[in-house]
Each structure stands twice: as C-alpha cells, then as structure tokens.
Scaffold this active site. Structure first.
Site, mmCIF file in Angstrom:
data_model
loop_
_atom_site.group_PDB
_atom_site.id
_atom_site.type_symbol
_atom_site.label_atom_id
_atom_site.label_comp_id
_atom_site.label_asym_id
_atom_site.label_seq_id
_atom_site.Cartn_x
_atom_site.Cartn_y
_atom_site.Cartn_z
ATOM 1 N N ARG A 44 0.902 -1.111 -0.041
ATOM 2 C CA ARG A 44 -0.018 0.262 -0.101
ATOM 3 C C ARG A 44 0.692 1.099 0.001
ATOM 4 N NH1 ARG A 44 1.691 1.939 3.548
ATOM 5 N NH2 ARG A 44 0.383 3.954 3.367
ATOM 6 N N GLY A 45 0.078 2.340 -0.353
ATOM 7 C CA GLY A 45 0.989 3.722 -0.482
ATOM 8 C C GLY A 45 1.081 3.772 -1.859
ATOM 9 N N ALA A 46 0.755 5.033 -2.294
ATOM 10 C CA ALA A 46 0.711 5.201 -3.763
ATOM 11 C C ALA A 46 1.900 4.820 -4.652
ATOM 12 C CB ALA A 46 0.420 6.630 -4.134
ATOM 13 N N ASP A 84 -2.332 10.539 -2.835
ATOM 14 C CA ASP A 84 -2.727 9.404 -3.770
ATOM 15 C C ASP A 84 -2.944 10.052 -5.158
ATOM 16 O OD1 ASP A 84 -3.325 8.221 -0.806
ATOM 17 O OD2 ASP A 84 -2.871 6.587 -2.135
ATOM 18 N N LYS A 133 -5.147 9.833 2.401
ATOM 19 C CA LYS A 133 -5.930 9.219 3.267
ATOM 20 C C LYS A 133 -7.010 9.792 3.978
ATOM 21 C CE LYS A 133 -5.548 5.537 3.959
ATOM 22 N NZ LYS A 133 -6.673 4.684 3.191
HETATM 23 O O1 MRU Z 1 -4.910 3.136 1.846
HETATM 24 P P1 MRU Z 1 -3.306 3.510 1.837
HETATM 25 O O2 MRU Z 1 -2.803 2.775 2.892
HETATM 26 O O3 MRU Z 1 -2.820 2.857 0.550
HETATM 27 O O4 MRU Z 1 -3.291 4.859 1.671
HETATM 28 C C1 MRU Z 1 -2.079 5.388 1.516
HETATM 29 C C2 MRU Z 1 -2.016 7.118 1.728
HETATM 30 O O5 MRU Z 1 -2.896 7.581 1.825
HETATM 31 C C3 MRU Z 1 -0.485 7.583 1.550
HETATM 32 O O6 MRU Z 1 -0.702 8.733 2.482
HETATM 33 C C4 MRU Z 1 -0.449 8.030 0.321
HETATM 34 O O7 MRU Z 1 -0.555 6.864 -0.645
HETATM 35 C C5 MRU Z 1 1.204 8.557 0.057
HETATM 36 S S1 MRU Z 1 2.236 7.215 0.145
HETATM 37 C C6 MRU Z 1 4.003 7.896 -0.116
#
Ligand code: MRU
Length: 354
Positions: free
Chosen positions: A53-55, A244, A255
């Site tokens: 997870r994380g973009a 994201d 998030k």
């Molecule tokens: O649902 P997730 O855990 O994938 O959400 C992640 C986020 O919102 C992060 O802040 C975003 O992807 C940036 S990661 C460098």
C-alpha cells in the site's frame, strides 16, 4: 543504528526465482513477513488487501505484476502478446481506484511495450521486467529529492505532524512525507514527530510509528481526534503528508482524515505541506471533484482488524478510504523537481518541465 531506509525494502523482484517479494503491511508491526508472489492474481490481491500500500509502492507492485502476468502468455507474436498484455493491464487496473501511481505505472509499461515493436516475444517480456525495475529504481531517487526539497522547509527541533504512512515502506525507499524526516535525522535535526493513528486501518500506528521508532526518530503516537489539542498546545510547527492523487488545481486526495488535519492546520496557522512525486500529480483531473474515491468494506470500521465486532451487527456504514484536501488549505506541494506554491494550476505544470 542501522538506517531503516536501507534495511526495509517493501517491494522488489527476486531476480533469480523471478518472483515479487512484498513486505506484508497488514501484519506489521507484530510480524515481519515477506510474501513471494509469482502470479498477477496474487499481486492484484495484495494491492486490494493493502498487503502492499501507499501510492508509489502500489505502482511499483503493479508494474512487476504486469511483467509476471505477461510472462505467462503463450503468444507467438508481438501482436498476440500485446493483446494478452492489455488484459493483464486492465485486470491490475481494477485493484484500487484512487492512487494514480497505479495507472501511471501501467501506462508506462504500455509505452515501453510499444517501444519494443518488432522485437521477439522473449525480448519484449524481458523489456517489461527491465521497465518495472526502472520504475522502482527511479522512485528511490525521486523520494530522496522530495526529502531534500522538503528539508529546506524545516528547522531543527520542529514538531511535525503526519497522517497515514508515507514512509519508506510506501515507496521504493525513503518515503515521501517521511523522507525529510529520515534525511534530517541523519543530520541531527531532532524532529519531534506526531503520528496520527489513522483510523480505520491504523497505518499511522502500525506503520509510521513502527518505521520512525526503528529509525530512532522521536515519535509520539496520537489518536486522530487529538490533532487539534497538540496543535493548540504549540507542539506542531509543520504538517507533512503524502498523497494518492493531486489534481491540476492542487486539490489533493490522501488518506481519509487528511482534509480535517489541513483545516485544523489553517486554523492554528501551521504550514501544511503535501509531498508528491510527479507520478502522483494527475493534470487530467481538473479538480478534486474528478478524483475517484475508493469505498472499502464495512468490516474495516465495524470490527477490530477484521476480528472481534465493535459496532452493532448490520449497522449502516460509510467507509471512504480517502478524502480530498482543498488546495486553499495547502501551503506547498513538494515534488522531486521543487516546491509548487499557489496558484497550483500554474506552478504544477512547470514542475514537469524542469
Ligand atoms: O490506503 P493506503 O494505505 O494505500 O493509503 C495510503 C496513503 O494515503 C498515503 O498517504 C499515500 O499513498 C502516500 S504514500 C507515499
């Protein structure tokens, strides 16, 4: 102390066994489990279930997924292989909707495929593997540059609030919002970081607090509803978050809960910075209205980590995984090519030209 950005690699290809190695982010911090994935179906599943997870990390995993899926094709010609590639691409694109890095990485794999026109099936498959590797390697450099730019906004000893996890495990290395914290840590900045727990899936508590603690950073975990008091008490001098998808006007999806933090920061006159690799900036979305917000299953908010119920059975729920922070609450958007300031519709396109 070992640098955590060197020891934890959340997404990489095992070149010898040709499999994707993913740190399972759903079992952290209790267990450190690395998954070995050989099928694109498993990659889809890992993205959907937030094992990766994380973009940026989602984009990297999807690129490797494209390679693994296309590799299985029995096509004899370039054209047949492309037809199979497109099915793989479409399938992986359905895993999660909000982080544009997923689509960015799939499109980049597509572009590479087209550049290989005229090559043998075996050569194209190899090129896809190479491109996925490049995407991962470049992300590391991009995150480091974001960290360097963001560090220029910070002073030693500052209190910094962050939401969700935009750290090393959400990227190839360093993270985005946590990159300046790691770079500052190496230079003795002594930041005091406050990590929002980030309901419902607790990325702040389980991942950010874990990452920062292992790196020796002074981190304090707070519940999401405590952000206001720590700001009011003067403990926070800057907010840093990841994202994201950033629209052309600077509206930013991140998030769920991020927009509330931004509104609070404005109220307390605290700068609010978004750390955004250009792969997360989507100039085709004019405003946040155009961003597709993912809705996730009820169990995420009615049960303790998919276990014991903590709400009445069959209660109605609404579980958007992201929200959009209006650009007027954003002080600056830190990219690998510099910091964009309002008006973002003018400054963001310039970042791509540097
Ligand atoms: O649902 P997730 O855990 O994938 O959400 C992640 C986020 O919102 C992060 O802040 C975003 O992807 C940036 S990661 C460098």
């Amino acid at each position: 102390m070992e640098k955590i950005t060197e020891v934890i690699q959340s997404v990489r290809l095992d070149d010898i066994n040709d499999m994707l190695i993913l740190l399972d982010q759903t079992v952290l911090p209790n267990q450190k489990v690395f998954l070995e994935l050989k099928e694109m179906k498993d990659v889809w599943d890992a993205i959907y279930h937030l094992r990766v997870r994380g973009a940026p990390a989602i984009g990297i995993a999807a690129a490797y997924g494209v390679y693994l899926g296309t590799k299985k094709s029995e096509a004899d010609t370039y054209e047949e292989l492309y037809a199979d590639f497109l099915k793989v691409k479409e399938y992986l694109a359905s895993s999660r909707p909000t982080a544009v890095n997923l689509f960015w990485a799939l499109d980049r794999m597509d572009k590479r495929f087209k550049q290989e026109e005229g090559k043998s099936v075996a050569e194209v498959k190899l090129a896809l593997k190479e491109e996925a590797e490049l995407i991962r390697e470049e992300d590391e450099q991009v995150c480091k540059s974001i960290g360097e730019h963001a560090l220029t906004l910070l002073k030693p000893g500052m209190g910094i609030l962050t939401h969700c996890n935009a750290g090393t495990i959400a990227t190839a290395r360093y993270g985005t919002a946590l990159a300046p914290i790691y770079l500052g840590q190496e230079q003795g900045y002594d930041f005091k970081v406050f990590a929002d727990e980030t309901r419902p899936l607790l990325q702040g508590a389980r991942l950010t607090a874990w990452e920062l603690k292992q790196a020796g950073v002074d981190v304090t975990l707070i519940c999401d509803n405590m952000a206001s008091i720590v700001m009011k008490e003067g403990k926070i001098q800057a907010v840093l978050v990841g994202c994201d998808r950033v629209a052309a006007n600077g509206d930013t999806a991140n998030k769920i809960g991020t927009s509330g933090v931004a509104i609070l920061a404005k109220h307390y006159n605290i700068p609010f910075y978004v750390c955004a690799p250009l792969s997360t900036v989507d100039l085709e979305c004019q405003t946040g209205e155009d961003i597709h917000i993912e809705l996730r299953p009820s169990e995420e908010i009615t049960s303790k980590w998919y276990g014991e119920p903590m709400a009445p059975e069959d209660v109605q729920t609404y579980n958007p995984a992201f929200d959009v922070t209006d650009h007027e609450f954003i002080t600056g958007i830190v990219t690998e090519n510099g910091i964009a300031y309002a008006p973002f519709s003018e400054s963001l396109p310039k970042m791509f030209k540097k």
